[in-house]
Scaffold this active site. Structure first.
Site, short mmCIF file in Angstrom:
data_model
loop_
_atom_site.label_atom_id
_atom_site.label_comp_id
_atom_site.label_asym_id
_atom_site.label_seq_id
_atom_site.Cartn_x
_atom_site.Cartn_y
_atom_site.Cartn_z
N ASP A 132 10.90 7.96 -108.91
CA ASP A 132 10.78 6.85 -107.97
C ASP A 132 12.17 6.55 -107.41
OD1 ASP A 132 10.49 4.37 -106.68
OD2 ASP A 132 8.99 3.69 -108.13
N LYS B 284 17.35 -4.42 -104.29
CA LYS B 284 17.32 -5.26 -105.47
C LYS B 284 16.89 -4.48 -106.73
CE LYS B 284 12.62 -7.03 -104.66
NZ LYS B 284 11.82 -8.25 -104.42
#
Length: 236
Positions: free
Chosen positions: A124, A130
């Site tokens: 991923d 963030k």
């Protein structure tokens, strides 16, 4: 009747001889297998990890190619590991083991020098800034890898993500790491090195969409600390 549900697989995975469930073995700050992988495999052959391995496509393919090496696929999703472990048993591959565990706890499961190579295949990319610290090539993870790799150990990354590829190259530059391979479009090459010709499920899906596959490999060369650096604030 063959078991097919996730719940069945979660139950069955604990009975497979080539799977370790480290949530069960965990003991304080260390797992019972830490520094003892030679006893798990019955030999002291070099160990390669496939992180976030899913069904273990890369570990299985490498295990077939290199019977004199040991391979460990690590993932938290037990139903996926069940598939890889079952395939390894069916193929008679005794040099492949699977671990259900969290990657951020690697140093609890492996001692310094336990691992010779790490493969990170289509992780991923965590595109939102963030979540940048979750990327598996972020310095937070490099420091963990440094705690288990041999000094000459290699980290391999295959990805379809331009973002993760560029990010990793910048991390390598910031910390002065030793690049051993850098290819921004694998399938533009006239021929592929054997290890890079292995295709995971996700790689095949990305190729069907016309995406380019990128590859990076690098060494930490004994660097064990990856402190915060001002340049990290500018990374996307």
């Amino acid at each position: 009747m063959a078991r097919t549900t996730k719940l069945d697989r979660y139950d069955e995975i604990l009975t497979l001889p080539n799977v370790t469930e480290l949530h069960h073995y965990f003991d304080g700050d260390h797992a019972s297998v830490r520094g003892k992988w030679a006893s798990v495999f019955g030999n002291a052959n070099p160990v390669t990890l496939e992180l976030a391995c899913g069904k273990g496509d890369y570990a299985l393919a490498l295990g077939r190619r290199y019977p004199d090496r040991n391979f460990i696929g690590i993932d938290i999703k037990g139903d996926r590991l069940w598939k890889g472990a079952s395939d390894a048993i069916e193929a008679g591959l005794t040099n492949i083991h699977f671990v259900r565990a969290r990657i951020d706890h690697l140093c609890n499961y492996f001692a310094p020098g336990d691992v010779e190579e790490i493969w990170i295949t289509f992780p991923d990319p965590y595109e939102k800034k963030k979540k940048i610290r979750k990327r598996l090539t972020h310095p937070v993870f490099l420091q963990r890898y440094a705690g288990i790799l041999k000094p000459s150990g290699i980290i391999h990354l295959k990805t379809d993500s331009d973002l993760l590829f560029a990010f990793t190259r910048k991390i390598i530059d910031i910390y002065g790491l030793n690049v051993t391979g850098c290819i921004d479009n694998l399938y533009a090459l006239p021929s592929l090195p054997d290890e890079l010709s292995i295709q995971t499920y996700y790689e095949r899906k990305h190729l069907e969409k016309g995406l380019s596959i990128k590859y990076l490999s690098f060494r930490l060369d004994g660097i064990r600390e990856f402190p915060d650096h001002p340049a990290l604030n500018d990374l996307e």
